[in-house]
Design an enzyme around this catalytic site. Structure first.
Site, mmCIF file in Angstrom:
data_model
loop_
_atom_site.group_PDB
_atom_site.id
_atom_site.type_symbol
_atom_site.label_atom_id
_atom_site.label_comp_id
_atom_site.label_asym_id
_atom_site.label_seq_id
_atom_site.Cartn_x
_atom_site.Cartn_y
_atom_site.Cartn_z
ATOM 1 N N ASP A 98 0.714 -1.275 0.081
ATOM 2 C CA ASP A 98 -0.057 0.057 0.112
ATOM 3 C C ASP A 98 0.811 1.339 -0.127
ATOM 4 O OD1 ASP A 98 -1.384 -2.007 0.702
ATOM 5 O OD2 ASP A 98 -2.127 -1.175 2.707
ATOM 6 N N GLU A 156 -10.434 -2.300 4.689
ATOM 7 C CA GLU A 156 -9.194 -1.858 4.630
ATOM 8 C C GLU A 156 -8.873 -0.383 4.078
ATOM 9 O OE1 GLU A 156 -6.467 -5.782 4.856
ATOM 10 O OE2 GLU A 156 -6.742 -5.122 2.824
#
Ligand code: FRU
Length: 518
Positions: free
Chosen positions: A22, A204
């Site tokens: 990420d 998330e």
């Protein structure tokens, strides 16, 4: 090290070596865009006990310089995803008389201190433009209740209530917390537990931001973004994202400083708004503290999918980012929809290879037969004719091709990577990814960004997006424009070569060019 390895993206960010997932802590500060990211700096596989924040900076969002990892793990646990803010008014007290600085807000995973609370939120501050960081002595600043999944804080300053707002992913919901100093947080509300069809994976990486409607600075809406993981969800019968595995959703609504309310309730899976119809765009979050006045909302995502993330056939590094994209909220007959387009800064690295106008394409003719490209931008406008399907075959050779087409019967834009190169590292990789694209007239616009291991396709000026990784042989660089079952009119086509963003000496460039058979 020259960023010329097989599959190395040439105008997308990837770390020089090792694992990346990420994007984190994206913030603009004193002339620099920061991109932090989930990074295991000693391995090409993720290590969830020893995750770091990797770090890169850019002055233009195109050319990136990799810096040493910013936040290392310790007794406090691994450094999971999070955000960074500019503490302009020194609300945290970290910056004394020295003015403002950066504060990172992140998840510690698997901390050794409170073993029964594996995921907690912590903060760190930097007085030297993100080069060095001090972890706050009072960490962690936020503990979970009962859930183990408690992570990915994205924080912004809410002018109207003069408070920091944190969006946090908590298993099947997004929780919002408020704070006046980044150190003490108060629960405000939760969103999403009852959003039908969204719970196949856990939530998330949320992001909540306000954005102009149709570019009008006097008309604003709030957008809540979230990523849905590939497993551990609360309802395994909920649908997968359009291309399977992990994917991203958004909601448009209102936020009063405490509660987010979606304008369109999510009562059925038909109400779900997916961000990307490809397989490889995940955990995207937006840059904070963008330069005043520009009114731009920019982001990028990790070009990967948890279903096969660790298996990508690269060796020195694993994982890359999408192009930075500009987000807009536009009015359509069906409601407000998020639109994405590559940032205009990429105009600086493109050069014209060919332009075509007003050509009728019949089956079995390929006007691009003499063109070879391995990193390029194709901007095309078509007028629908009798063809049932048409489009481009890119990164093509005798036995490989990635097909980007429009199915005029189903009214779908698609990317077919079934035969795109190396696909056998996971059974779900070889697939065709489709996106519904309702045409307002009889024209369709398609912009395609081709790189050494990715394809990003924007239909009708970013109304739908398909982002996919591909792993073609370096010599698969043919191009085809095709029509099936009838003709199609190509109104215009611009083919632009994209330059590499990795600054190389001319000698290295020349050698690379020769090596790749140009
Ligand atoms: C999303 C994610 C986050 C977590 C990070 C760990 O891809 O699972 O929820 O913080 O990756 O690397």
């Amino acid at each position: 090290m020259n960023y010329l390895e097989k599959f190395r993206p040439q105008y997308h960010y990837s770390p020089e070596r090792n694992w990346m997932n990420d994007p984190n802590g994206m913030v603009y500060y004193e002339g620099e865009y920061h991109l932090f990211y989930q990074h295991t700096p000693f391995a090409t596989q993720p290590d969830f006990q020893r995750m770091h924040w990797g770090h890169a900076v850019s002055s233009d969002l195109v050319y990136w310089e990799e810096l040493p990892p910013a936040l290392p793990p310790g007794e406090d646990g691994a450094i999971f995803s999070g955000s960074a803010v500019v503490d302009k008014h020194n609300t945290s007290g970290f910056f004394d008389e020295e003015g403002s600085g950066l504060v990172a807000i992140y998840t510690n995973n698997d901390n050794k201190v409170q073993a029964d609370k594996p995921q907690v939120q912590s903060i760190a501050y930097s007085k030297d433009n993100g080069r060095t960081w001090t972890k706050y002595g009072g960490n962690p600043v936020l503990f979970p209740g009962t859930t183990i999944d408690f992570r990915d804080p994205k924080v912004f300053w809410h002018e109207e209530t003069s408070k920091w707002i944190m969006s946090l992913a908590v298993q099947d919901r997004i929780e919002f917390y408020t704070s006046s100093n980044l150190k003490e947080w108060t629960f405000a509300s939760a969103f999403g537990a009852d959003a039908v069809g969204t719970h196949r994976g856990i939530y998330e990486c949320p992001d909540l931001f306000s954005i102009n409607v149709d570019g009008d600075p006097n008309k604003k809406k709030w957008v809540l973004i979230l990523s849905v993981g590939d497993c551990n969800g609360v309802n395994p019968n909920d649908p997968e994202p359009p291309a399977g595995g992990s994917g991203m959703l958004y909601f448009v609504g209102g936020f009063d400083g405490k509660t987010f309310i979606s304008d369109e309730p999510v009562d059925s899976i038909d109400d779900l708004k997916w961000i990307d119809f490809g397989s490889d765009f995940y955990a995207a979050v937006t840059w904070s503290n963008m330069p005043e006045g520009a009114g731009r909302r920019l982001w990028l995502g990790w070009m990967n999918n948890w279903r096969y993330a660790g298996l990508l056939p690269t060796s020195q590094w694993r994982g890359s980012m999408s192009m930075p994209r500009e987000l807009k909220l536009k009015t359509y007959p069906e409601g407000l929809r998020l639109v994405q387009e590559p940032i205009k800064e990429f105009n600086g690295i493109r050069s014209t290879l060919a332009t075509l106008e007003n050509v009728t394409i019949e089956p079995d003719m390929n006007p691009l037969v003499d063109i070879t490209v391995d990193k390029a931008e194709l901007i095309a406008e078509f007028e629908i004719g009798t063809a049932t399907e048409f489009g481009f075959k890119v990164r093509k050779s005798a036995d490989e091709e990635t097909v980007i087409g429009f199915d005029s019967i189903e009214m779908e834009l698609f990317v077919d990577r079934t035969n795109s190169g190396i696909t056998n590292f996971h059974p779900d990789f070889a697939a065709k990814h489709r996106a519904p694209l309702d045409l307002s007239g009889n024209r369709v616009r398609i912009s395609i960004y081709i790189d050494w291991s990715s394809i990003e396709v924007f239909g009708d000026d970013g109304t739908v997006v398909i982002s996919d990784t591909i792993f073609p042989a370096p010599e698969s660089n043919g191009l085809e424009l095709y029509a099936v079952g009838g003709h199609i009119k190509l109104v215009s086509l611009h083919i632009n070569e994209m330059e590499s963003i990795w600054r190389m000496s001319d000698k290295v460039k020349e050698e690379a060019h020769a090596d790749r058979g140009h």
